[in-house]
Design a protein around this motif. Structure first.
Motif, PDB file in Angstrom:
ATOM      1  N   THR A 100       8.068   2.793   6.855  1.00  0.00           N
ATOM      2  CA  THR A 100       6.888   2.577   6.003  1.00  0.00           C
ATOM      3  C   THR A 100       5.635   3.096   6.699  1.00  0.00           C
ATOM      4  O   THR A 100       4.772   3.728   6.082  1.00  0.00           O
ATOM      5  CB  THR A 100       6.738   1.076   5.680  1.00  0.00           C
ATOM      6  OG1 THR A 100       7.936   0.636   5.039  1.00  0.00           O
ATOM      7  CG2 THR A 100       5.557   0.813   4.763  1.00  0.00           C
ATOM      8  N   MET A 101       5.537   2.834   7.999  1.00  0.00           N
ATOM      9  CA  MET A 101       4.372   3.340   8.736  1.00  0.00           C
ATOM     10  C   MET A 101       4.344   4.860   8.742  1.00  0.00           C
ATOM     11  O   MET A 101       3.282   5.482   8.622  1.00  0.00           O
ATOM     12  CB  MET A 101       4.364   2.781  10.164  1.00  0.00           C
ATOM     13  CG  MET A 101       3.926   1.329  10.189  1.00  0.00           C
ATOM     14  SD  MET A 101       3.660   0.730  11.857  1.00  0.00           S
ATOM     15  CE  MET A 101       5.208  -0.078  12.155  1.00  0.00           C
ATOM     16  N   THR A 102       5.517   5.462   8.876  1.00  0.00           N
ATOM     17  CA  THR A 102       5.591   6.927   8.838  1.00  0.00           C
ATOM     18  C   THR A 102       5.118   7.448   7.486  1.00  0.00           C
ATOM     19  O   THR A 102       4.325   8.400   7.406  1.00  0.00           O
ATOM     20  CB  THR A 102       7.039   7.397   9.098  1.00  0.00           C
ATOM     21  OG1 THR A 102       7.437   6.910  10.375  1.00  0.00           O
ATOM     22  CG2 THR A 102       7.153   8.915   9.073  1.00  0.00           C
ATOM     23  N   ILE A 111       0.849  -1.206   0.000  1.00  0.00           N
ATOM     24  CA  ILE A 111       0.000   0.000   0.000  1.00  0.00           C
ATOM     25  C   ILE A 111       0.883   1.253   0.000  1.00  0.00           C
ATOM     26  O   ILE A 111       0.624   2.216  -0.727  1.00  0.00           O
ATOM     27  CB  ILE A 111      -0.951   0.000   1.215  1.00  0.00           C
ATOM     28  CG1 ILE A 111      -1.943  -1.169   1.131  1.00  0.00           C
ATOM     29  CG2 ILE A 111      -1.705   1.333   1.314  1.00  0.00           C
ATOM     30  CD1 ILE A 111      -2.732  -1.414   2.415  1.00  0.00           C
ATOM     31  N   ALA A 112       1.947   1.208   0.778  1.00  0.00           N
ATOM     32  CA  ALA A 112       2.804   2.394   0.916  1.00  0.00           C
ATOM     33  C   ALA A 112       3.480   2.771  -0.395  1.00  0.00           C
ATOM     34  O   ALA A 112       3.740   3.946  -0.653  1.00  0.00           O
ATOM     35  CB  ALA A 112       3.844   2.152   2.004  1.00  0.00           C
ATOM     36  N   THR A 113       3.767   1.756  -1.226  1.00  0.00           N
ATOM     37  CA  THR A 113       4.475   2.048  -2.472  1.00  0.00           C
ATOM     38  C   THR A 113       3.533   2.370  -3.614  1.00  0.00           C
ATOM     39  O   THR A 113       3.976   2.830  -4.673  1.00  0.00           O
ATOM     40  CB  THR A 113       5.326   0.836  -2.908  1.00  0.00           C
ATOM     41  OG1 THR A 113       4.451  -0.281  -3.064  1.00  0.00           O
ATOM     42  CG2 THR A 113       6.402   0.525  -1.885  1.00  0.00           C
ATOM     43  N   GLU A 165      -8.692   9.221  -2.573  1.00  0.00           N
ATOM     44  CA  GLU A 165      -9.963   9.935  -2.402  1.00  0.00           C
ATOM     45  C   GLU A 165     -10.039  10.643  -1.049  1.00  0.00           C
ATOM     46  O   GLU A 165     -11.064  11.232  -0.706  1.00  0.00           O
ATOM     47  CB  GLU A 165     -11.145   8.959  -2.534  1.00  0.00           C
ATOM     48  CG  GLU A 165     -11.239   8.273  -3.899  1.00  0.00           C
ATOM     49  CD  GLU A 165     -11.551   9.228  -5.043  1.00  0.00           C
ATOM     50  OE1 GLU A 165     -12.209  10.251  -4.790  1.00  0.00           O
ATOM     51  OE2 GLU A 165     -11.113   8.950  -6.189  1.00  0.00           O
ATOM     52  N   ARG A 166      -8.929  10.538  -0.282  1.00  0.00           N
ATOM     53  CA  ARG A 166      -8.859  11.183   1.047  1.00  0.00           C
ATOM     54  C   ARG A 166      -9.935  10.669   1.992  1.00  0.00           C
ATOM     55  O   ARG A 166     -10.507  11.428   2.793  1.00  0.00           O
ATOM     56  CB  ARG A 166      -8.955  12.716   0.945  1.00  0.00           C
ATOM     57  CG  ARG A 166      -7.954  13.346  -0.009  1.00  0.00           C
ATOM     58  CD  ARG A 166      -6.518  13.177   0.493  1.00  0.00           C
ATOM     59  NE  ARG A 166      -5.579  14.029  -0.225  1.00  0.00           N
ATOM     60  CZ  ARG A 166      -4.876  13.662  -1.305  1.00  0.00           C
ATOM     61  NH1 ARG A 166      -5.019  12.436  -1.801  1.00  0.00           N
ATOM     62  NH2 ARG A 166      -4.028  14.499  -1.860  1.00  0.00           N
ATOM     63  N   MET A 180       0.758  10.006   4.284  1.00  0.00           N
ATOM     64  CA  MET A 180      -0.219   9.953   3.168  1.00  0.00           C
ATOM     65  C   MET A 180      -1.650  10.044   3.659  1.00  0.00           C
ATOM     66  O   MET A 180      -2.578  10.106   2.852  1.00  0.00           O
ATOM     67  CB  MET A 180      -0.065   8.633   2.406  1.00  0.00           C
ATOM     68  CG  MET A 180       1.182   8.511   1.583  1.00  0.00           C
ATOM     69  SD  MET A 180       1.185   6.863   0.815  1.00  0.00           S
ATOM     70  CE  MET A 180       2.900   6.467   0.918  1.00  0.00           C
ATOM     71  N   GLY A 181      -1.834   9.957   4.980  1.00  0.00           N
ATOM     72  CA  GLY A 181      -3.185  10.103   5.520  1.00  0.00           C
ATOM     73  C   GLY A 181      -3.770   8.847   6.132  1.00  0.00           C
ATOM     74  O   GLY A 181      -4.887   8.871   6.644  1.00  0.00           O
ATOM     75  N   ALA A 182      -3.021   7.735   6.055  1.00  0.00           N
ATOM     76  CA  ALA A 182      -3.534   6.500   6.674  1.00  0.00           C
ATOM     77  C   ALA A 182      -3.407   6.582   8.192  1.00  0.00           C
ATOM     78  O   ALA A 182      -2.589   7.342   8.718  1.00  0.00           O
ATOM     79  CB  ALA A 182      -2.755   5.297   6.160  1.00  0.00           C
ATOM     80  N   THR A 183      -4.227   5.806   8.875  1.00  0.00           N
ATOM     81  CA  THR A 183      -4.095   5.681  10.328  1.00  0.00           C
ATOM     82  C   THR A 183      -3.518   4.308  10.641  1.00  0.00           C
ATOM     83  O   THR A 183      -4.073   3.283  10.220  1.00  0.00           O
ATOM     84  CB  THR A 183      -5.467   5.834  11.016  1.00  0.00           C
ATOM     85  OG1 THR A 183      -5.981   7.135  10.707  1.00  0.00           O
ATOM     86  CG2 THR A 183      -5.348   5.689  12.524  1.00  0.00           C
TER      87      THR A 183
END
Ligand SMILES: Cc1cc2nc3c(=O)[nH]c(=O)nc-3n(C[C@H](O)[C@H](O)[C@H](O)COP(=O)(O)O)c2cc1C
Length: 204
Positions: free
Chosen positions: A144-146, A105-107, A124-125, A151-154
Motif C-alpha cells: 500500500t505504501m508503494t 487513501i490508497a484505494t 491536484e498533484r 501516486m505521488g504521496a510521501t
C-alpha cells in the motif's frame, strides 16, 4: 513563503492537517503548534479513533487540540472547502497516519472528509505527506505504501533521528514534525540540521 504549483499563482499559506488514530497523536498536535508559529493557516480534520488516542496518550482534551487549528472541519462534512481542488492549499499532512486511513487513501474510497481531502491533494498533484505509524509492517502495508508513493504521496514515518541527539521525547517529536514540514518548504525553528561530522571519524 508562497509555493508555485504548475506555474499557477502562488498558493495561500494554508495546509490541511489530518489526525488519525495511530499512536502518536502528539505529532498532529505539534504540527498545529508549528503552523501557528509559522503563520500558516491550518485546516484540521480528526478521526474518531484519534480522539481515543488523544485521551490515552495525552492530557489534551479535544477542545485543547482543536483550539490549535485555524479551521476545524467535521469528519463527515464532505462539502467542506478542503473537499474541493479549487480550494488552494500547500498540500496535506496526516500526522499520525493509521494503516486504516492510509489504506483508504490508497484505494480512493474516501468515505470521510479526511480521506477525500487527501485524494484531492493527490489529484491536484500537491504534496501529501503521510506520517504512517505501525510496526511491524506486513506485506500488504508495504504494498500500500508503494502504491501511494507511486501516486505521488510521501511516506514519512515518524522515526527518531538519533544524530540530532534528542534530549527528550518532545525534542524527538519536534524533529520529526519539522522534517515533515520541510517537505512543504516550511522551515520550523525546532529542526536540528546536520552540519557534518564533528570530532574524529572512527570509520574509514
Ligand atoms: C491507543 C491506540 C493506539 C493505536 N495505534 C495504532 C497505530 O500505531 N497504527 C495503526 O495503524 N493503528 C493504531 N490503532 C488502531 C486504529 O486506531 C484503528 O485501526 C482505527 O480504526 C483507525 O481509524 P482511523 O484511520 O479512522 O483513525 C491504535 C488504536 C488505539 C486505541
Amino acid at each position: 513563503m508562497d509555493q508555485v504549483v504548475n506555474g499557477a499563482a502562488p498558493s495561500p499559506r494554508r495546509l490541511v492537517v489530518g489526525i488519525s488514530g495511530a499512536s502518536g497523536v502528539v505529532y498532529g498536535a505539534r504540527v498545529l503548534d508549528a503552523l501557528n508559529e509559522l503563520g500558516v493557516e491550518s485546516h484540521l480534520v480528526i478521526t474518531r479513533a484519534a480522539l481515543l488516542t488523544l485521551s490515552q496518550e495525552t492530557e489534551l482534551s479535544p477542545d485543547d487540540l482543536t483550539a490549535k487549528a485555524s479551521v476545524v472541519h467535521r469528519l463527515n462534512d464532505v462539502g467542506a472547502t478542503i473537499a474541493s481542488g479549487s480550494f488552494r492549499t500547500l498540500g496535506m499532512i496526516v500526522a499520525p497516519c493509521s494503516v486504516r486511513t492510509m489504506s483508504e487513501i490508497a484505494t480512493g474510497v474516501t468515505s470521510t472528509l479526511l480521506t477525500r481531502a487527501a485524494d484531492v491533494v493527490l489529484k491536484e498533484r500537491r504534496p501529501l505527506v503521510l506520517m504512517v505509524r505501525e510496526t511491524p509492517f506486513h506485506l500488504g502495508h508495504l504494498r500500500t505504501m508503494t502504491a501511494l508513493a507511486e501516486m505521488g504521496a510521501t511516506i514519512a514515518p515518524p522515526l527518531p533521528a538519533f544524530y540530532a541527539r534528542p534530549g527528550s521525547i518532545a525534542e524527538m517529536v519536534d524533529q520529526s514534525v519539522g522534517r515533515a514540514l520541510d517537505l512543504f518548504g516550511l522551515d520550523w525553528r525546532s529542526v536540528r540540521r546536520w552540519e557534518g561530522l564533528k570530532g574524529p571519524a572512527v570509520a574509514e
